[in-house]
Scaffold this motif. Structure first.
Motif, short mmCIF file in Angstrom:
data_model
loop_
_atom_site.label_atom_id
_atom_site.label_comp_id
_atom_site.label_asym_id
_atom_site.label_seq_id
_atom_site.Cartn_x
_atom_site.Cartn_y
_atom_site.Cartn_z
N LYS A 154 14.52 8.45 11.56
CA LYS A 154 14.60 9.71 12.30
C LYS A 154 13.94 10.86 11.53
CE LYS A 154 18.11 12.70 14.07
NZ LYS A 154 19.48 13.00 13.68
N LYS A 155 14.36 11.01 10.28
CA LYS A 155 13.85 12.11 9.47
C LYS A 155 12.34 11.97 9.24
CE LYS A 155 14.25 13.54 4.79
NZ LYS A 155 15.04 13.49 3.56
N LEU A 156 11.95 10.73 8.92
CA LEU A 156 10.53 10.49 8.64
C LEU A 156 9.66 10.81 9.85
CD1 LEU A 156 8.36 9.33 6.73
CD2 LEU A 156 8.82 7.12 7.70
N ASN A 157 10.08 10.35 11.00
CA ASN A 157 9.32 10.60 12.22
C ASN A 157 9.21 12.09 12.52
OD1 ASN A 157 8.36 8.15 13.24
ND2 ASN A 157 10.44 7.56 13.84
N GLY A 176 -1.56 16.44 2.20
CA GLY A 176 -2.51 15.68 2.99
C GLY A 176 -2.95 16.40 4.26
N ILE A 177 -2.97 17.74 4.18
CA ILE A 177 -3.49 18.53 5.31
C ILE A 177 -4.68 19.34 4.79
CG2 ILE A 177 -1.27 18.69 6.52
CD1 ILE A 177 -0.83 21.39 5.25
N SER A 178 -5.46 19.92 5.71
CA SER A 178 -6.63 20.66 5.25
C SER A 178 -6.21 22.00 4.66
CB SER A 178 -7.60 20.88 6.41
OG SER A 178 -7.14 21.94 7.20
N SER A 225 0.82 -1.22 0.00
CA SER A 225 0.00 0.00 0.00
C SER A 225 0.85 1.27 0.00
CB SER A 225 -0.96 0.00 1.20
OG SER A 225 -0.21 0.17 2.38
N ILE A 226 2.16 1.13 0.14
CA ILE A 226 3.03 2.30 0.09
C ILE A 226 3.09 2.81 -1.35
CG2 ILE A 226 5.40 3.16 0.34
CD1 ILE A 226 5.82 1.10 2.52
N SER A 227 2.63 4.04 -1.54
CA SER A 227 2.66 4.58 -2.90
C SER A 227 3.20 6.00 -2.87
CB SER A 227 1.25 4.57 -3.48
OG SER A 227 1.19 5.47 -4.55
N VAL A 228 4.20 6.22 -3.69
CA VAL A 228 4.86 7.52 -3.70
C VAL A 228 3.94 8.58 -4.31
CG1 VAL A 228 6.01 7.34 -5.94
CG2 VAL A 228 7.13 8.58 -4.10
N THR A 229 2.83 8.14 -4.93
CA THR A 229 1.93 9.13 -5.52
C THR A 229 0.79 9.52 -4.60
OG1 THR A 229 0.91 7.27 -6.66
CG2 THR A 229 2.36 8.64 -7.96
N SER A 230 0.67 8.89 -3.42
CA SER A 230 -0.36 9.36 -2.50
C SER A 230 0.16 10.62 -1.80
CB SER A 230 -0.72 8.28 -1.49
OG SER A 230 0.43 7.73 -0.92
N ASN A 231 -0.71 11.28 -1.05
CA ASN A 231 -0.23 12.52 -0.43
C ASN A 231 0.80 12.23 0.67
OD1 ASN A 231 -1.47 12.46 2.25
ND2 ASN A 231 -3.42 12.67 1.16
N THR A 232 1.55 13.26 1.00
CA THR A 232 2.72 13.08 1.87
C THR A 232 2.35 12.43 3.20
OG1 THR A 232 3.60 15.06 0.87
CG2 THR A 232 4.71 14.27 2.84
N LYS A 233 1.25 12.89 3.79
CA LYS A 233 0.87 12.38 5.10
C LYS A 233 0.52 10.89 5.02
CE LYS A 233 -1.86 13.82 9.03
NZ LYS A 233 -3.14 14.47 9.36
N LYS A 234 -0.24 10.54 3.98
CA LYS A 234 -0.66 9.16 3.83
C LYS A 234 0.55 8.25 3.56
CE LYS A 234 -4.22 6.37 1.83
NZ LYS A 234 -3.61 5.64 0.70
N LEU A 235 1.45 8.75 2.74
CA LEU A 235 2.66 7.97 2.44
C LEU A 235 3.43 7.67 3.72
CD1 LEU A 235 4.87 6.86 0.49
CD2 LEU A 235 5.76 9.19 0.37
N MET A 236 3.58 8.72 4.56
CA MET A 236 4.31 8.52 5.82
C MET A 236 3.60 7.51 6.71
SD MET A 236 5.45 12.36 6.79
CE MET A 236 6.73 13.22 5.90
N GLU A 237 2.26 7.63 6.77
CA GLU A 237 1.50 6.70 7.61
C GLU A 237 1.66 5.25 7.14
OE1 GLU A 237 -2.35 8.52 7.53
OE2 GLU A 237 -1.84 9.85 9.19
N CYS A 238 1.64 5.06 5.82
CA CYS A 238 1.80 3.71 5.27
C CYS A 238 3.16 3.13 5.64
CB CYS A 238 1.67 3.73 3.76
SG CYS A 238 -0.03 3.84 3.21
N ILE A 239 4.19 3.94 5.53
CA ILE A 239 5.53 3.45 5.85
C ILE A 239 5.62 3.10 7.34
CG2 ILE A 239 7.99 4.05 5.96
CD1 ILE A 239 7.51 5.87 3.56
N LEU A 240 5.09 3.99 8.18
CA LEU A 240 5.15 3.73 9.62
C LEU A 240 4.34 2.50 10.00
CD1 LEU A 240 5.01 7.41 10.94
CD2 LEU A 240 6.99 5.89 10.89
N ASN A 297 7.50 14.09 -2.25
CA ASN A 297 7.45 12.93 -1.36
C ASN A 297 8.81 12.27 -1.21
OD1 ASN A 297 4.90 12.79 -0.34
ND2 ASN A 297 4.07 11.65 -2.08
N THR A 298 9.54 12.21 -2.30
CA THR A 298 10.87 11.61 -2.23
C THR A 298 11.79 12.46 -1.36
OG1 THR A 298 10.54 10.76 -4.46
CG2 THR A 298 12.78 10.70 -3.61
#
Lengths: 201, 167
Positions: free
Chosen positions: A187-190, B141-143, A98-113, B68-69
């Motif tokens: 570290k950076k991701l968190n 992904g924020i409002s 489910s990790i997709s680089v094309t989803s929004n940044t927040k969702k991508l981070m959540e998937c990785i975590l 994202n990258t």
């Protein structure tokens, strides 16, 4: 903000300031290997699954005197842990996909975590089982030794305590090791995830 | 993957590469790190390309993957002081009317932007690229409201960096 307008003007003019990468160079680049954290998390997680599962084959089996119930208990636990391992691997794979680089940044981070969390739970579960089995086996050992009464009770008790502490320290070291690997990797991701969440509070 | 797909990707990327260069400029310092991040973004774009349906523009799609990258997937963070970057840029202003004061202000502004954190840089980047708040909010992904609020805070932060005493 006057300075920001100035910056914006300059920024939009800056297109021709970059040394252009040729098509041939781009061809070469897309055949190189990625060094993204997702790849590393995937590799390390696979290693963790493999190591933890092969560990159970390596552990000495018949060193301790087992009573009937203990033997049944251990066998059941053995089969159970195969099921649990398969379940965790399925979850891990599902999260990883489910990790997709094309989803929004927040969702991508959540998937990785989340992917990472699955493996962490698996390790937590394993450490707990190791500890749990050790306690069961040790207490069983004490019971048997006391019953046969051919050794000094206090000494056996003391040995068991030492062994228990030893196991605790071992579990602690393994745990610290994981914290270290993923501490560096994530570290950076968190940090960025915390920042993004802060905005949306 | 077919040669056709590869060819179409390389062509579009070549035409849109300034997007990536701009992100690299914001998130790295020094040529090596710039090239390194450029390469990682290119790889990620290529990996995601088969799923790119073309219902948005290549550039819009590339913004998202590139950001994202830079924010999430890229791991190497070489820390050094960012002074090299601005020196080479003087020549653009030279050919228009050269304004010493403006030039100085720009340098300070670039320096201030470098001091922002990764997420703040992403917002500033999209602001500089003239993206609206809807696109900013969808990308991160924020409002939308919170994106606006954050943007105002960043402006305040930049002001403070430029003028720490508030005079």
């Amino acid at each position: 903000m006057k300075e920001l307008d100035l910056l914006k003007k300059d920024w939009q003019k800056s297109d021709n300031s970059f040394e252009q990468v040729s098509e041939i160079e781009i061809y070469k680049m897309i055949h190189k290997k990625s060094s993204s954290i997702v790849k590393w998390i995937f590799i390390i997680s696979i290693i963790e699954f493999v190591v933890l599962n092969s560990l159970s084959f390596l552990l000495p089996d018949d060193k301790m005197s087992k009573s009937g119930t203990i033997e049944i208990f251990i066998t059941v636990l053995d089969y159970l842990s195969y099921g649990v391992a398969l379940f965790f691997m399925y979850l891990f794979y599902k999260n990883y996909r489910s990790i997709s680089v094309t989803s929004n940044t927040k969702k991508l981070m959540e998937c990785i975590l989340n992917t990472r969390k699955t493996v962490r739970y698996y390790i937590g579960y394993n450490l707990f089982i190791v500890f749990f089995v050790a306690v069961i086996l040790l207490s069983n050992e004490i019971q048997i030794k006391f019953a046969t009464n051919n050794d000094d009770g206090a000494r056996i008790f003391f040995t068991c305590i030492v062994m228990l502490i030893f196991i605790l320290i071992l579990v602690g070291i393994v745990w610290l090791f994981y914290q270290l690997i993923y501490g560096i990797l994530l570290k950076k991701l968190n940090r960025n995830y915390a920042e993004l969440k802060k905005i949306d509070l | 993957m077919s040669d056709n797909l590869e060819h179409s990707f390389v062509k579009q990327l070549q035409e849109n590469q300034n997007i990536i260069h701009k992100i690299c400029r914001l998130y790295t310092n020094g040529d090596d790190a710039h090239k390194d991040l450029f390469q990682e973004i290119t790889i990620q774009l290529w990996k995601a390309f088969p799923k790119f349906r073309g219902d948005s523009k290549f550039s819009t799609w590339a913004y998202r993957v590139a950001l994202n990258t830079a924010i999430t997937l890229y791991r190497k963070t070489k820390r050094s002081i960012n002074t090299i970057e601005f020196e080479g840029r003087q020549h653009f202003l030279n050919d228009v009317e050269y304004d010493y004061e403006e030039e100085e202000q720009l340098k300070l502004m670039y320096k201030a932007v470098y001091q922002l954190n990764d997420i703040e840089k992403a917002l500033i980047f999209m602001y500089l690229e003239d993206k609206d708040y809807q696109e900013i909010s969808e990308t991160l992904g924020i409002s939308e409201v919170n994106a606006r609020v954050k943007m105002n805070r960043i402006k305040g932060k930049l002001k403070k960096i430029l003028n720490p005493l508030g005079v």
